[in-house]
Scaffold this motif. Structure first.
Motif, PDB file in Angstrom:
ATOM      1  N   ALA A  34      27.522  61.881  51.588  1.00  0.00           N
ATOM      2  CA  ALA A  34      26.170  62.175  51.137  1.00  0.00           C
ATOM      3  C   ALA A  34      26.038  63.637  50.712  1.00  0.00           C
ATOM      4  N   MET A  35      26.663  64.538  51.453  1.00  0.00           N
ATOM      5  CA  MET A  35      26.627  65.953  51.088  1.00  0.00           C
ATOM      6  C   MET A  35      27.290  66.171  49.729  1.00  0.00           C
ATOM      7  N   ALA A  72      16.940  56.294  45.566  1.00  0.00           N
ATOM      8  CA  ALA A  72      18.105  55.594  46.105  1.00  0.00           C
ATOM      9  C   ALA A  72      18.280  56.008  47.555  1.00  0.00           C
ATOM     10  N   ALA A  73      19.202  55.324  48.251  1.00  0.00           N
ATOM     11  CA  ALA A  73      19.453  55.598  49.662  1.00  0.00           C
ATOM     12  C   ALA A  73      20.902  56.009  49.866  1.00  0.00           C
ATOM     13  N   LEU A  74      21.099  56.904  50.824  1.00  0.00           N
ATOM     14  CA  LEU A  74      22.451  57.287  51.245  1.00  0.00           C
ATOM     15  C   LEU A  74      22.455  57.535  52.737  1.00  0.00           C
ATOM     16  N   GLY A  75      23.636  57.793  53.283  1.00  0.00           N
ATOM     17  CA  GLY A  75      23.752  58.039  54.713  1.00  0.00           C
ATOM     18  C   GLY A  75      23.632  59.514  55.043  1.00  0.00           C
ATOM     19  N   ASP A  76      23.942  59.836  56.277  1.00  0.00           N
ATOM     20  CA  ASP A  76      23.941  61.226  56.736  1.00  0.00           C
ATOM     21  C   ASP A  76      25.379  61.580  57.088  1.00  0.00           C
ATOM     22  N   VAL A  99      17.418  59.022  53.453  1.00  0.00           N
ATOM     23  CA  VAL A  99      18.565  58.938  54.351  1.00  0.00           C
ATOM     24  C   VAL A  99      18.364  57.769  55.305  1.00  0.00           C
ATOM     25  N   LEU A 100      19.364  56.883  55.360  1.00  0.00           N
ATOM     26  CA  LEU A 100      19.327  55.731  56.249  1.00  0.00           C
ATOM     27  C   LEU A 100      20.451  55.847  57.283  1.00  0.00           C
ATOM     28  N   ASP A 101      20.352  55.057  58.330  1.00  0.00           N
ATOM     29  CA  ASP A 101      21.386  55.033  59.361  1.00  0.00           C
ATOM     30  C   ASP A 101      22.499  54.066  58.939  1.00  0.00           C
TER      31      ASP A 101
END
Length: 272
Positions: free
Chosen positions: A66-67, A58-62, A84-86
């Motif tokens: 996300a943490m 899966a994808a999440l942000g920074d 990690v995506l922008d």
């Protein structure tokens, strides 16, 4: 051999209310909770708890959300498949009333941008791939087609339903409303036959408190599974528990009707 779950992950902020608000109305919450959600994450954890080896992608942000997700999900699953995506990490707001009914609103920028088809460690022959309806339809279709070509057993829970035709898979898992929309038929047994594509796919249709029915590949008669009577507190995520446990059982070689039975029992526990 592993079950590869490709989908979404998000932060769930849940508000428990006496009743759901009418349009334009504000209601006070009795209590609130924050946790890990997203159909992909929910189903991956359920499959793992059913005894399957699981790879979750899966994808999440920074960002701080996300943490939070990494800290909580890391206690259950390896996190190697998270990218990690922008984009902002996805979030859902859930309202649950005293009868256990719920409404959900999701911000899904990361899921919308996620395309895992070109990434390494793709499932191989003899393994299973489980997907939902949270990624872009073209991405979901490409993943399923690639997996099928590689000898992977594909399982699709196409919720939430999007526009256009649903991609083909070896096993289709839907609820009664989704089955009626997809098959154009209100009778779940007949809907299962239509969704099986002439016996080329297995179909499982959940019926809430009514349990579930399943139609094995090549069969003409459905099997019916009753649900135990429980006092529902919160129905959110019950369908994900069912799909994840069912898929975990199938990965372990459990027959479809037995996997459906275990899934119904697990979902019945989940709503309490």
């Amino acid at each position: 051999m592993a079950l590869h779950v490709v989908g979404n992950i998000c932060v769930d902020d849940t508000f428990y209310v006496e009743r759901l608000p009418r349009p334009g109305e504000t209601v006070n919450a009795v209590t609130t909770a924050r946790g890990v959600g997203g159909k992909g994450a929910n189903q991956a954890v359920a499959a793992l708890r059913a005894g399957a080896e699981v790879v979750f992608r899966a994808a999440l942000g920074d960002d701080a959300d996300a943490m939070f997700l990494r800290a909580v999900l890391g206690a259950e699953l390896p996190l190697d498949g998270l990218v990690v995506l922008d984009t902002p990490t996805d979030r859902s707001t859930i309202l649950v009333d005293r009868a256990g009914e719920n409404v959900v609103v999701t911000a899904a920028a990361s899921a919308t941008a996620f395309d895992p088809t070109g990434r390494p460690s793709w499932p191989g022959r003899g393994e299973h791939l489980l997907m939902q309806g949270n990624l872009r339809p073209d991405v979901t279709r490409a993943c399923l087609e690639r997996a099928k070509g590689d000898g992977v057993t594909t399982i699709l829970n196409p919720s939430p339903l999007g526009e256009g035709p649903v991609p083909e898979a070896d096993v289709i898992v839907v609820n009664a409303g989704e089955a009626e929309t997809m098959a154009g038929c209100s009778d779940p047994a007949e809907a299962a036959r239509r969704l099986s594509r002439g016996g080329n796919a297995s179909v499982v249709i959940t019926l809430g408190a009514g349990g579930a029915i399943c139609l094995d590949r090549g069969a003409t008669d459905v099997d019916r599974v009753a649900a135990p009577a429980v006092a529902a507190v919160d129905s959110s995520g019950a369908g994900d528990v069912f799909a994840g446990v069912l898929s975990g059982c199938l990965m372990r070689g459990v027959p479809l009707v037995v996997a459906t039975t275990v899934g119904v029992r697990a979902a019945s526990i989940a709503v309490t």
